[in-house]
Design an enzyme around this catalytic site. Structure first.
Site, PDB file in Angstrom:
ATOM      1  N   ALA A 120       0.838  -1.198   0.000  1.00  0.00           N
ATOM      2  CA  ALA A 120       0.000   0.000   0.000  1.00  0.00           C
ATOM      3  C   ALA A 120       0.873   1.247   0.000  1.00  0.00           C
ATOM      4  O   ALA A 120       1.930   1.275   0.642  1.00  0.00           O
ATOM      5  CB  ALA A 120      -0.915  -0.010   1.212  1.00  0.00           C
ATOM      6  N   PRO A 121       0.456   2.296  -0.716  1.00  0.00           N
ATOM      7  CA  PRO A 121       1.217   3.544  -0.706  1.00  0.00           C
ATOM      8  C   PRO A 121       1.271   4.135   0.701  1.00  0.00           C
ATOM      9  O   PRO A 121       0.372   3.916   1.512  1.00  0.00           O
ATOM     10  CB  PRO A 121       0.417   4.450  -1.655  1.00  0.00           C
ATOM     11  CG  PRO A 121      -0.442   3.523  -2.461  1.00  0.00           C
ATOM     12  CD  PRO A 121      -0.730   2.356  -1.585  1.00  0.00           C
ATOM     13  N   GLY A 122       2.323   4.896   0.969  1.00  0.00           N
ATOM     14  CA  GLY A 122       2.444   5.553   2.262  1.00  0.00           C
ATOM     15  C   GLY A 122       3.696   5.115   2.996  1.00  0.00           C
ATOM     16  O   GLY A 122       4.447   4.246   2.541  1.00  0.00           O
ATOM     17  N   VAL A 123       3.913   5.740   4.145  1.00  0.00           N
ATOM     18  CA  VAL A 123       5.069   5.421   4.981  1.00  0.00           C
ATOM     19  C   VAL A 123       4.896   4.020   5.564  1.00  0.00           C
ATOM     20  O   VAL A 123       3.825   3.673   6.063  1.00  0.00           O
ATOM     21  CB  VAL A 123       5.207   6.459   6.122  1.00  0.00           C
ATOM     22  CG1 VAL A 123       6.396   6.111   7.018  1.00  0.00           C
ATOM     23  CG2 VAL A 123       5.358   7.861   5.546  1.00  0.00           C
ATOM     24  N   ARG A 124       5.940   3.208   5.495  1.00  0.00           N
ATOM     25  CA  ARG A 124       5.876   1.859   6.054  1.00  0.00           C
ATOM     26  C   ARG A 124       5.643   1.930   7.563  1.00  0.00           C
ATOM     27  O   ARG A 124       6.285   2.703   8.272  1.00  0.00           O
ATOM     28  CB  ARG A 124       7.160   1.089   5.760  1.00  0.00           C
ATOM     29  CG  ARG A 124       7.410   0.839   4.283  1.00  0.00           C
ATOM     30  CD  ARG A 124       6.379  -0.157   3.725  1.00  0.00           C
ATOM     31  NE  ARG A 124       6.717  -0.621   2.384  1.00  0.00           N
ATOM     32  CZ  ARG A 124       6.215  -0.115   1.269  1.00  0.00           C
ATOM     33  NH1 ARG A 124       5.359   0.893   1.340  1.00  0.00           N
ATOM     34  NH2 ARG A 124       6.551  -0.614   0.086  1.00  0.00           N
ATOM     35  N   GLY A 125       4.745   1.100   8.067  1.00  0.00           N
ATOM     36  CA  GLY A 125       4.430   1.107   9.487  1.00  0.00           C
ATOM     37  C   GLY A 125       5.502   0.433  10.322  1.00  0.00           C
ATOM     38  O   GLY A 125       6.245  -0.429   9.835  1.00  0.00           O
ATOM     39  N   MET A 126       5.568   0.812  11.603  1.00  0.00           N
ATOM     40  CA  MET A 126       6.538   0.216  12.517  1.00  0.00           C
ATOM     41  C   MET A 126       6.021  -1.077  13.133  1.00  0.00           C
ATOM     42  O   MET A 126       6.791  -1.882  13.649  1.00  0.00           O
ATOM     43  CB  MET A 126       6.900   1.219  13.618  1.00  0.00           C
ATOM     44  CG  MET A 126       7.697   2.406  13.121  1.00  0.00           C
ATOM     45  SD  MET A 126       8.315   3.453  14.461  1.00  0.00           S
ATOM     46  CE  MET A 126       6.822   4.368  14.887  1.00  0.00           C
ATOM     47  N   ASP A 173     -13.843   0.856  10.341  1.00  0.00           N
ATOM     48  CA  ASP A 173     -14.192  -0.473  10.824  1.00  0.00           C
ATOM     49  C   ASP A 173     -13.193  -1.483  10.260  1.00  0.00           C
ATOM     50  O   ASP A 173     -12.607  -1.281   9.196  1.00  0.00           O
ATOM     51  CB  ASP A 173     -15.614  -0.825  10.380  1.00  0.00           C
ATOM     52  CG  ASP A 173     -16.193  -2.009  11.142  1.00  0.00           C
ATOM     53  OD1 ASP A 173     -15.583  -2.430  12.141  1.00  0.00           O
ATOM     54  OD2 ASP A 173     -17.263  -2.503  10.742  1.00  0.00           O
ATOM     55  N   LYS A 182      -3.925  -5.741   6.446  1.00  0.00           N
ATOM     56  CA  LYS A 182      -2.919  -5.350   7.435  1.00  0.00           C
ATOM     57  C   LYS A 182      -2.480  -6.575   8.236  1.00  0.00           C
ATOM     58  O   LYS A 182      -3.322  -7.279   8.803  1.00  0.00           O
ATOM     59  CB  LYS A 182      -3.483  -4.279   8.374  1.00  0.00           C
ATOM     60  CG  LYS A 182      -4.059  -3.074   7.642  1.00  0.00           C
ATOM     61  CD  LYS A 182      -4.691  -2.060   8.580  1.00  0.00           C
ATOM     62  CE  LYS A 182      -3.657  -1.263   9.326  1.00  0.00           C
ATOM     63  NZ  LYS A 182      -4.268  -0.088  10.007  1.00  0.00           N
TER      64      LYS A 182
END
EC number: 2.7.11.5
Length: 572
Positions: free
Chosen positions: A317-323, A373, A338
């Site tokens: 998914a586009p965006g900053v990679r999650g921690m 949700d 996710k």
């Protein structure tokens, strides 16, 4: 052995469990009217959470009855096509047969591992029609103004009465008529064939009640939602007439709590909603009225249908990679998937168990239109060919215990799905000046409305919020959320010595739940211009006293109003 195996008895016990669930579901739902009339807002919140938890509770009870009532042959999966056939015969004449299929699936999955799932043993594909015919006469009420709109409105509210009187119905009807005439083409109110069709049952959610239907002629239609409020000590107020499809869509949004509504034939009501909101998938509509497990079933069917009929492949998914989480998506399917990483960034102090608890918490709280949700899935199996190589490689690197390649199949042991949105930080990069202002204003409102619902996001960085197709800002990263009343909001103590301000370490103690709102500006905004603008719009979020006042109101039992629509001319 097949003819002697108790398929019919097993099917009957499963359906008995479903009947028990449906009866308790109805009991909770039927209490919504009294809770609205008596302004029992905290009870309404508790009832909403209880109804959500009810499904898993009843599945567990039914599973135990099956294990107690039958010997080990119950777990002979090869016999379960017989149970399915017997079950189909039992539910064929029911009005909630599609929900009964989903219930059967839940029971099967509670007994068997997911690698035994097949359409022969359970209902991967439904045996029911996806949408039913027009709702029966008993399900809706029709009003024909014949050019006399005020008389039709009067007739509507003669029918929709409560044990609490309306505060000032003539005033409200006059305002309602004015709003309808302003929002609809002039000719529609004069059309002799104009009809107002409303669902017979009132929908309840939080502190509001809603009449839902449509205005139509032989050629055109508009959705119609009329929200009602109970002004304690004064009576019920007719608050607005909403005919804009986008605004009605937001009322039924994936970011809202579930409605409570008496629905005799769920598929008919969902079909009715689908006609007034054609852009909504039936999965979302079932979910919006509390049948979230069936919404999950319809979502899964839509997903496997999409994969089978398109060349779409999973990408990151586009965006900053999650921690904490890794997020992937299908470009042509409006959902993100996710998964929890095996190892978290050092800055994160949560563990896997806590993350799961946080995401499950979101299901049962009032999301006030500001949290997406989620649906939780176990043992998703996808064709390996449906993954872009870079995507699969990254997932295998960050979550090898969750994502496993088995030959030509990718097994995702556990994941959540959420509606895909544009990350707020990416949205702001390409937004106009006016769009930036609007988005930052809504970002602040989102934080405030979550706080009013006793939710503190924890990590409020822009990347953890998304922008919906309707331009609303929504929070979607839940690994640090907590109840607002659990947080200790503090002011930063003055420095003891001048050199304290130069130190890399704080000169004051910091507890695990301590939050210093004064630190928010540089933490939230690297862009100085955005930081200044947000301070103008929502500077009180930087004041510890603002948060403490909200905590006091929540502890005092106050349930704060958050409206899922624009209030056009509320009565003060």
């Amino acid at each position: 052995m097949g003819q002697q195996w108790p398929a019919g008895e097993i099917a009957r016990l499963i359906l008995d469990g479903f009947d028990d669930y449906r009866e308790h579901f109805r009991q909770i739902t039927d209490g919504a009217r009294v809770r609205f009339e008596q302004a029992q807002w905290q009870e309404a919140q508790r009832a909403s959470a209880a109804r959500i938890n009810l499904y898993e509770e009843k599945v567990a009870q039914t599973r135990e009855r099956l294990l107690e009532g039958f010997d080990e042959s119950l777990l002979e999966v090869g016999q379960w096509p017989l149970v399915k056939s017997a079950y189909i015969a039992l539910i064929d004449l029911r009005f909630d047969d599609e929900l009964a299929e989903t219930w059967f699936n839940s029971i099967f999955c509670s007994l068997f591992s997911h690698d035994l799932i097949s359409d022969g043993c359970m209902f991967i594909h439904t045996t029911r029609p996806s949408l039913r015919n027009q709702p029966s006469a008993a399900q809706t009420r029709n009003y024909r103004p014949a050019g006399e709109l005020h008389l039709a409105l009067q007739a509507i509210f003669d029918d929709y009465r409560f044990d609490v009187s309306y505060e000032d119905l003539p005033r409200d009807l006059q305002r309602l008529e004015g709003q309808l005439r302003a929002s609809l083409p002039d000719w529609i109110c004069k059309d002799p064939q104009q009809c107002i069709e409303l669902f017979s049952s009132v929908l309840y959610r939080n502190k509001g009640a809603y009449l839902v239907g449509r205005i139509y002629t032989p050629d055109e239609q508009w959705p119609l939602v009329i929200p009602l409020l109970h002004r304690e000590g004064l009576g019920i107020q007719v608050d607005a007439a909403i005919t804009d499809e986008a605004e009605v869509s937001i009322i039924f949004s994936f970011t809202r709590s579930y409605f409570m509504v008496d629905v005799a034939i769920p598929a008919e009501f969902v079909g009715f909603l689908k006609r007034i909101l054609p852009g909504k998938h039936i999965a979302e509509l079932y979910t919006s009225i509390g049948f979230y497990k069936h919404g999950k079933s319809e979502f899964y069917r839509a997903l496997i249908g999409h994969l089978a009929s398109t060349d779409d492949r999973f990408i990151m998914a586009p965006g900053v990679r999650g921690m904490v989480m890794s997020v992937f998506t299908l470009p042509g399917f409006n959902t993100v998937f996710k998964i929890i990483k095996d190892r978290f960034a050092h800055a994160k102090t949560v563990d896997r168990k806590t993350v799961i608890e946080k995401y499950r918490l979101v299901k049962s709280v009032d999301r006030v239109g500001r949290m997406a949700d989620t649906q939780e899935f176990s043992d998703f199996r996808f064709p390996k060919a449906k993954f872009e190589p870079e995507c699969l490689a990254e997932l295998l690197e960050v979550a090898p215990s969750t994502v496993v390649v088995e030959g030509d199949t990718v097994l995702v042991r556990h994941c959540w799905t959420e509606r895909r949105m544009t990350p707020l930080n990416l949205y702001l990069e390409s937004a106009s000046e006016a769009q930036v202002r609007e988005a930052l204003d809504d970002y602040g409102l989102a934080i405030k409305q979550l706080a009013a619902a006793n939710i503190f996001p924890g990590d409020m960085l822009l990347k953890n919020f998304g922008v919906t197709r309707h331009g609303r800002v929504v929070f979607y990263d839940y690994d640090e959320i907590c109840f607002l009343t659990e947080v200790n909001f503090r002011r930063i103590p003055p420095p003891r010595f001048p050199e304290d301000e130069m130190s890399s370490e704080p000169w004051y103690s910091v507890g695990p739940m301590d939050v210093f709102p004064e630190e928010f500006p540089p933490f939230l905004f690297a862009d100085i211009k955005q930081r200044r603008l947000f301070s103008q719009l929502h500077g009180n979020l930087y004041d510890a006293d603002y948060w403490k006042q909200l905590q006091d109101a929540i502890r005092a039992g106050k349930v704060i109003d958050v409206f899922p629509y624009r209030r056009k001319s509320p009565v003060e």
